[in-house]
Design a protein around this motif. Structure first.
Motif, mmCIF file in Angstrom:
data_model
loop_
_atom_site.group_PDB
_atom_site.id
_atom_site.type_symbol
_atom_site.label_atom_id
_atom_site.label_comp_id
_atom_site.label_asym_id
_atom_site.label_seq_id
_atom_site.Cartn_x
_atom_site.Cartn_y
_atom_site.Cartn_z
ATOM 1 N N LEU A 20 0.854 -1.178 0.000
ATOM 2 C CA LEU A 20 0.000 0.000 0.000
ATOM 3 C C LEU A 20 0.890 1.228 0.000
ATOM 4 O O LEU A 20 1.756 1.373 0.866
ATOM 5 N N SER A 21 0.719 2.076 -1.004
ATOM 6 C CA SER A 21 1.662 3.177 -1.192
ATOM 7 C C SER A 21 0.932 4.505 -1.300
ATOM 8 O O SER A 21 0.010 4.654 -2.086
ATOM 9 N N LEU A 22 1.367 5.475 -0.510
ATOM 10 C CA LEU A 22 0.797 6.813 -0.580
ATOM 11 C C LEU A 22 1.407 7.614 -1.721
ATOM 12 O O LEU A 22 0.819 8.568 -2.214
ATOM 13 N N ASN A 23 2.605 7.212 -2.132
ATOM 14 C CA ASN A 23 3.333 7.938 -3.159
ATOM 15 C C ASN A 23 3.087 7.290 -4.517
ATOM 16 O O ASN A 23 3.378 6.121 -4.719
ATOM 17 N N ASN A 24 2.557 8.062 -5.439
ATOM 18 C CA ASN A 24 2.185 7.533 -6.739
ATOM 19 C C ASN A 24 3.371 7.050 -7.562
ATOM 20 O O ASN A 24 3.216 6.200 -8.439
ATOM 21 N N GLY A 25 4.566 7.577 -7.269
ATOM 22 C CA GLY A 25 5.709 7.270 -8.107
ATOM 23 C C GLY A 25 6.764 6.387 -7.488
ATOM 24 O O GLY A 25 7.805 6.143 -8.095
ATOM 25 N N THR A 46 11.249 -6.992 1.953
ATOM 26 C CA THR A 46 10.711 -6.586 3.256
ATOM 27 C C THR A 46 9.820 -5.355 3.164
ATOM 28 O O THR A 46 9.120 -5.029 4.114
ATOM 29 N N SER A 47 9.836 -4.684 2.024
ATOM 30 C CA SER A 47 8.969 -3.516 1.846
ATOM 31 C C SER A 47 7.516 -3.900 1.636
ATOM 32 O O SER A 47 6.622 -3.075 1.810
ATOM 33 N N TYR A 48 7.288 -5.129 1.240
ATOM 34 C CA TYR A 48 5.962 -5.543 0.802
ATOM 35 C C TYR A 48 5.161 -6.213 1.912
ATOM 36 O O TYR A 48 5.711 -6.936 2.745
ATOM 37 N N ASP A 49 3.858 -5.966 1.857
ATOM 38 C CA ASP A 49 2.970 -6.455 2.905
ATOM 39 C C ASP A 49 2.177 -7.684 2.485
ATOM 40 O O ASP A 49 1.767 -8.477 3.332
#
Length: 127
Positions: A100-105, A112-115
Motif C-alpha cells: 500500500l503506497s501513498l506515493n504515486n511514483g 521486506t517492503s511488501y505487505d
C-alpha cells in the motif's frame, strides 16, 4: 487487505517468452505498488522488478533489463510480467507482492517492503 494470485507459469524453451499475471482481489490494485520476485532452486529470493502506482515508474534487476517488462492494468486489477529471451538460469518460483503506497511514483526493490504476497508459481526454461 488485498489477495494476490499469480498465473501464467510453465515450461518454455530457451529463447522463448512467458507472461505472468498477478491478479488482485479484495481491494483495488491501484492503491498498491507491486513487485515481482523469484526464488531459483537452492537460492535466496531475489528482486526481479517493480512498478509504482503510477504505472510509469519501474525498476528492474540487471538480469531483467531489456528482457522483462512489468505493466499494470488497474481496470482489470492486474499487474503483468512479460518475460522474453528466457534463459535456463531464469528457472525459478516467481511471485508478486503488493505494498500500500501513498506515493504515486515510488517503487520498492526489497522484499521486506511488501505487505502482501501471492504464492509463487514455477517457471522452467529448457535448454
Amino acid at each position: 487487505q488485498v489477495q494476490l494470485v499469480v498465473s501464467g507459469g510453465g515450461l518454455v524453451q530457451a529463447g522463448g517468452s512467458l507472461r505472468l499475471s498477478c491478479a488482485a482481489s479484495g481491494r483495488a490494485i491501484d492503491s498498491y505498488a507491486v513487485g515481482w520476485f523469484r526464488e531459483p532452486p537452492g537460492k535466496e529470493r531475489e528482486f526481479v522488478g517493480a512498478i509504482a502506482r503510477s504505472g510509469v515508474d519501474t525498476s528492474y534487476a540487471d538480469f531483467a533489463k531489456g528482457r522483462f517488462t512489468i505493466s499494470r492494468d488497474n481496470a482489470k486489477n492486474t499487474v503483468d510480467l512479460q518475460m522474453t529471451t528466457l534463459k535456463p538460469e531464469d528457472r525459478a518460483l516467481y511471485s508478486c507482492a503488493a505494498k500500500l503506497s501513498l506515493n504515486n511514483g515510488s517503487v520498492y526493490m526489497t522484499s521486506t517492503s511488501y505487505d502482501y504476497w501471492g504464492l509463487g508459481i514455477p517457471v522452467t526454461v529448457s535448454s
